[in-house]
Design a protein around this motif. Structure first.
Motif, PDB file in Angstrom:
ATOM      1  N   HIS A   1      33.401   9.409  -6.401  1.00 18.97           N
ATOM      2  CA  HIS A   1      33.021   8.243  -7.220  1.00 18.97           C
ATOM      3  C   HIS A   1      31.637   8.460  -7.831  1.00 18.97           C
ATOM      4  O   HIS A   1      31.428   8.253  -9.029  1.00 18.97           O
ATOM      5  CB  HIS A   1      33.041   7.000  -6.344  1.00 18.97           C
ATOM      6  CG  HIS A   1      32.426   5.788  -6.970  1.00 18.97           C
ATOM      7  ND1 HIS A   1      32.952   5.197  -8.096  1.00 18.97           N
ATOM      8  CD2 HIS A   1      31.321   5.083  -6.650  1.00 18.97           C
ATOM      9  CE1 HIS A   1      32.191   4.162  -8.425  1.00 18.97           C
ATOM     10  NE2 HIS A   1      31.197   4.075  -7.574  1.00 18.97           N
TER      11      HIS A   1
ATOM     12  N   ARG B   1      31.702  10.987 -10.588  1.00 26.65           N
ATOM     13  CA  ARG B   1      32.213  10.423 -11.854  1.00 26.65           C
ATOM     14  C   ARG B   1      31.148   9.598 -12.542  1.00 26.65           C
ATOM     15  O   ARG B   1      31.014   9.635 -13.764  1.00 26.65           O
ATOM     16  CB  ARG B   1      33.434   9.549 -11.575  1.00 26.65           C
ATOM     17  CG  ARG B   1      34.653  10.348 -11.184  1.00 26.65           C
ATOM     18  CD  ARG B   1      35.896   9.468 -11.202  1.00 26.65           C
ATOM     19  NE  ARG B   1      37.020  10.205 -10.661  1.00 26.65           N
ATOM     20  CZ  ARG B   1      37.453  10.076  -9.414  1.00 26.65           C
ATOM     21  NH1 ARG B   1      36.879   9.213  -8.599  1.00 26.65           N
ATOM     22  NH2 ARG B   1      38.468  10.787  -8.979  1.00 26.65           N
ATOM     23  N   LEU B   2      30.367   8.846 -11.743  1.00 28.19           N
ATOM     24  CA  LEU B   2      29.311   8.023 -12.352  1.00 28.19           C
ATOM     25  C   LEU B   2      28.274   8.891 -13.051  1.00 28.19           C
ATOM     26  O   LEU B   2      27.648   8.472 -14.019  1.00 28.19           O
ATOM     27  CB  LEU B   2      28.623   7.159 -11.293  1.00 28.19           C
ATOM     28  CG  LEU B   2      29.418   5.981 -10.733  1.00 28.19           C
ATOM     29  CD1 LEU B   2      28.558   5.185  -9.764  1.00 28.19           C
ATOM     30  CD2 LEU B   2      29.904   5.060 -11.849  1.00 28.19           C
TER      31      LEU B   2
ATOM     32  N   LEU C   1      36.229   3.610   2.712  1.00 33.33           N
ATOM     33  CA  LEU C   1      36.426   4.802   1.878  1.00 33.33           C
ATOM     34  C   LEU C   1      36.242   6.072   2.708  1.00 33.33           C
ATOM     35  O   LEU C   1      35.549   6.054   3.719  1.00 33.33           O
ATOM     36  CB  LEU C   1      35.406   4.809   0.738  1.00 33.33           C
ATOM     37  CG  LEU C   1      35.479   3.643  -0.228  1.00 33.33           C
ATOM     38  CD1 LEU C   1      34.268   3.646  -1.148  1.00 33.33           C
ATOM     39  CD2 LEU C   1      36.749   3.703  -1.030  1.00 33.33           C
TER      40      LEU C   1
ATOM     41  N   ASN D   1      35.416   3.636 -13.667  1.00 34.23           N
ATOM     42  CA  ASN D   1      35.061   4.228 -12.373  1.00 34.23           C
ATOM     43  C   ASN D   1      34.758   3.178 -11.320  1.00 34.23           C
ATOM     44  O   ASN D   1      35.147   3.315 -10.170  1.00 34.23           O
ATOM     45  CB  ASN D   1      33.861   5.168 -12.537  1.00 34.23           C
ATOM     46  CG  ASN D   1      34.244   6.440 -13.264  1.00 34.23           C
ATOM     47  OD1 ASN D   1      35.379   6.896 -13.151  1.00 34.23           O
ATOM     48  ND2 ASN D   1      33.323   6.986 -14.027  1.00 34.23           N
ATOM     49  N   VAL D   2      34.024   2.126 -11.746  1.00 31.29           N
ATOM     50  CA  VAL D   2      33.729   1.042 -10.805  1.00 31.29           C
ATOM     51  C   VAL D   2      35.030   0.352 -10.405  1.00 31.29           C
ATOM     52  O   VAL D   2      35.277   0.089  -9.227  1.00 31.29           O
ATOM     53  CB  VAL D   2      32.737   0.030 -11.427  1.00 31.29           C
ATOM     54  CG1 VAL D   2      32.546  -1.159 -10.505  1.00 31.29           C
ATOM     55  CG2 VAL D   2      31.403   0.697 -11.703  1.00 31.29           C
TER      56      VAL D   2
ATOM     57  N   GLU E   1      36.195  10.400  -1.174  1.00 33.88           N
ATOM     58  CA  GLU E   1      36.369   9.354  -2.206  1.00 33.88           C
ATOM     59  C   GLU E   1      35.022   8.817  -2.674  1.00 33.88           C
ATOM     60  O   GLU E   1      34.779   8.658  -3.870  1.00 33.88           O
ATOM     61  CB  GLU E   1      37.201   8.199  -1.647  1.00 33.88           C
ATOM     62  CG  GLU E   1      38.666   8.516  -1.490  1.00 33.88           C
ATOM     63  CD  GLU E   1      39.397   7.515  -0.611  1.00 33.88           C
ATOM     64  OE1 GLU E   1      40.627   7.565  -0.588  1.00 33.88           O
ATOM     65  OE2 GLU E   1      38.731   6.694   0.059  1.00 33.88           O
TER      66      GLU E   1
ATOM     67  N   ARG F   1      37.994   1.572 -10.385  1.00 33.13           N
ATOM     68  CA  ARG F   1      38.807   2.476  -9.557  1.00 33.13           C
ATOM     69  C   ARG F   1      38.394   2.406  -8.086  1.00 33.13           C
ATOM     70  O   ARG F   1      39.229   2.272  -7.194  1.00 33.13           O
ATOM     71  CB  ARG F   1      38.635   3.908 -10.084  1.00 33.13           C
ATOM     72  CG  ARG F   1      39.508   4.938  -9.389  1.00 33.13           C
ATOM     73  CD  ARG F   1      38.859   6.308  -9.417  1.00 33.13           C
ATOM     74  NE  ARG F   1      38.548   6.757 -10.751  1.00 33.13           N
ATOM     75  CZ  ARG F   1      39.283   7.654 -11.435  1.00 33.13           C
ATOM     76  NH1 ARG F   1      40.360   8.148 -10.887  1.00 33.13           N
ATOM     77  NH2 ARG F   1      38.910   8.034 -12.629  1.00 33.13           N
ATOM     78  N   ILE F   2      37.084   2.469  -7.842  1.00 33.38           N
ATOM     79  CA  ILE F   2      36.619   2.475  -6.445  1.00 33.38           C
ATOM     80  C   ILE F   2      36.858   1.095  -5.812  1.00 33.38           C
ATOM     81  O   ILE F   2      37.181   0.992  -4.630  1.00 33.38           O
ATOM     82  CB  ILE F   2      35.133   2.933  -6.346  1.00 33.38           C
ATOM     83  CG1 ILE F   2      34.819   3.473  -4.942  1.00 33.38           C
ATOM     84  CG2 ILE F   2      34.154   1.847  -6.678  1.00 33.38           C
ATOM     85  CD1 ILE F   2      35.166   4.906  -4.735  1.00 33.38           C
TER      86      ILE F   2
ATOM     87  N   LEU G   1      40.398   0.870  -4.789  1.00 38.22           N
ATOM     88  CA  LEU G   1      40.603   1.677  -3.586  1.00 38.22           C
ATOM     89  C   LEU G   1      40.180   0.877  -2.347  1.00 38.22           C
ATOM     90  O   LEU G   1      40.858   0.886  -1.316  1.00 38.22           O
ATOM     91  CB  LEU G   1      39.756   2.951  -3.722  1.00 38.22           C
ATOM     92  CG  LEU G   1      40.225   4.231  -3.061  1.00 38.22           C
ATOM     93  CD1 LEU G   1      41.637   4.564  -3.499  1.00 38.22           C
ATOM     94  CD2 LEU G   1      39.286   5.364  -3.437  1.00 38.22           C
TER      95      LEU G   1
END
Lengths: 299, 272
Positions: free
Chosen positions: A97, A100-101, A89, B5-6, A93, B8-9, B12
């Motif tokens: 992340h 967002r969490l 990553l 979200n989990v 990114e 999505r990452i 990726l």
């Protein structure tokens, strides 16, 4: 009202007690250092505060709730020791992340990248980062969402002196905004100017919990003075002041904190014979060693 | 929201994962090769060329899909625990169930992509070969759906192993062991028992149920059309009839649920 309050917190793994009846509290805007050698219980203590591991006995009150509560997690920042983010990553990114969490706008992640000085590397894979840059990503994620409480486990390990300085500047700013910061460290010297209070753990026990000046006063460790003689007067000075000659031109003296001024006066009266005087205050290392050896009753 | 979200990452990360790229490529190449090879001898049998292709791909998928699923999942918990990111994730407002479901969702999509690309290419190849697009694509759709169910079961088993074993290295070994037992040794042992039993009580009473209890075999039975069964798997055909379509489907759908529940139970006990 304390943001964090520990009461007689104990952690046992089988017959091994890693944290033994530790009590302290943390107020808003305070910067507190948790000192201790490896295995003293610093990491376990933080993990208990976060609800990552159970408390054997005692009680922790974090942000008016219990460890692991989602309300507490939302307002707490944490940097684990030796965390390795996924190398595939990019910094941006990874940080977005985490934003967002915590349900905060992703632009906040971008701002934080800027704040920790990773703006230029933000779109590179973390795999290509240096140790210091990875540690900055770790710090940045701990600051997401303006936490009320930040727990940093060995945050400056692997950082060069310049980065360390920048790191403590950020900690200072945070505290100014009212965030309570608890950080653990072995690198003692850097804590001298950058913390409000120091907690020393030794074999799971809290052996000291005070500001640096009080710790110095209470330890009653001697202050050292180094006197440099002008020419061939070192022996005379040593005899006069009762010190120890360390080489041909200098003498080392020791005294208690409250005798220091009187001793300095005595040295000044020697006049021409003295070329220079250095006062070496008790270092954090010496304090740490002193309190690590002591039992809780001595503090 | 955290689940998304989990996922999505994880997607990726999967996009940049060599294993995933290799899996997609491998499934596509094998699907195409089997479709080409399978088409040759069937001209006059009267079976749809798509059915033949699906049957060929089934025999391969029964090995590959579990393998890909285990490769995707063995590192999910143990790897994060070792890197320290699990402790970090759990310090965020995020539950363990959300982490697990998010990862599953991402890996499920990756698996769907890997299987889907191969099957779509096979379908297109058959249409191009026969010059006829007016046929039932049911065998391919059935293969796709059952592959996902089979893959989900092994994703769940992968998470289970990953939660039980702390070191990713050990977890990968355990994952390979599961694969070997479930898709290779299990059938060999059953076959051995079948031969030594010589048509006795075991063959008639236990064997069909033991066979269908393995999701890989349930998958195989579901995708082997009755027309082809006698030629391809003479011993297994009777067994398939005894347990029936319902038994096979139940096994294939129950395994993912069971494996994921077990993985969750194990994950809950992991101290990051």
């Amino acid at each position: 009202m304390s943001l964090l309050k520990l009461e007689k917190v104990t952690k046992q793994y089988g017959s091994l007690t890693t944290v033994n009846e530790v009590s302290f509290s943390l107020e808003a805007g305070q910067r507190v250092a948790l000192l201790g050698h490896n295995g003293a219980g610093k990491t376990t203590l933080m993990r208990m505060m976060l609800g990552l591991t159970t408390i054997t006995s005692g009680h922790i009150d974090i942000l008016d709730t219990v460890p692991g509560d989602s309300q507490a997690r939302r307002q707490t920042g944490y940097l684990p020791e030796n965390v390795a983010f996924h190398g595939a990553l990019t910094g941006r990114e990874q940080l977005r992340h985490f934003a967002r969490l915590k349900s905060v706008p992703v632009t906040m992640a971008d701002d934080l990248l800027h704040r920790v000085g990773l703006n230029d590397a933000a779109d590179r894979r973390i795999r290509t980062y240096s140790k210091g840059m990875r540690q900055r990503i770790g710090l940045a994620q701990a600051l997401i969402g303006q936490p009320k409480l930040v727990l940093l486990d060995e945050p400056t390990s692997g950082l060069d002196p310049v980065s360390r300085h920048e790191f403590y500047e950020i900690v200072h700013e945070l505290a100014g905004e009212g965030t309570a910061v608890l950080l653990s460290s072995h690198a003692l010297s850097e804590l001298e100017t950058s913390t409000d209070r120091i907690i020393i753990l030794s074999q799971g026990r809290l052996v000291a919990n005070n500001d640096l000046a009080s710790l110095r006063r209470n330890a009653r460790l001697p202050v050292r003075l180094n006197v440099t003689a002008t020419a061939n007067t070192a022996d005379q000075i040593a005899a006069e002041l009762g010190g120890q000659r360390v080489n041909c031109s200098s003498v080392e003296l020791t005294c208690q904190q409250d005798e220091k001024v009187a001793l300095l006066g005595q040295i000044t009266r020697l006049g021409e014979a003295v070329k220079d005087v250095n006062v070496i205050p008790v270092s954090l290392e010496e304090l740490y060693r002193h309190y690590s050896k002591s039992t809780p009753e001595d503090q | 929201m955290s689940i998304i979200n989990v996922a999505r990452i994880e997607l990726l990360i999967a996009r940049r994962n060599m294993w995933v790229a290799t899996s997609v490529l491998m499934m596509a190449v094998f699907s195409l090769v089997l479709t080409l090879a399978g088409g040759a001898p069937t001209g006059s049998v009267g079976v749809s060329p798509l059915t033949v292709a699906a049957t060929s791909i089934t025999t391969l998928s029964v090995y590959l899909v579990p393998l890909v699923a285990l490769l995707l999942s063995f590192d999910a918990i143990s790897g994060e625990a070792e890197r320290g990111t699990l402790a970090l994730s759990l310090s965020y407002p995020l539950s363990r169930a959300e982490i697990l479901i998010g990862k599953f969702l991402a890996h499920f999509l990756v698996l769907g992509f890997a299987v889907g690309v191969g099957l779509i290419l096979s379908g297109l190849l058959v249409v191009w070969q026969t010059g006829n697009a007016d046929m039932s694509f049911f065998p391919l759709i059935r293969l796709f759906a059952t592959s996902l169910a089979l893959g989900s079961a092994f994703l769940g088993l992968g998470y289970l192993v990953s939660s039980l074993v702390r070191q990713p290295g050990v977890a990968s070994g355990a994952a390979i062991a599961i694969w070997l037992v479930a898709v290779v040794l299990y059938d060999l042992v059953l076959l051995g028992a079948l031969v030594s039993d010589g048509g006795g009580v075991f063959t008639k009473t236990f064997f069909p149920w033991l066979l269908v209890a393995n999701p890989a075999d349930a998958f195989r039975l579901l995708n082997m059309p009755d027309v082809l069964v006698p030629e391809l798997t003479s011993g297994i055909s009777n067994a398939g009839l005894v347990s029936g379509f319902a038994g096979q489907l139940t096994s294939l759908l129950l395994w993912p649920v069971l494996a994921l529940l077990l993985a969750w139970a194990a994950f809950r006990r992991v101290e990051p």
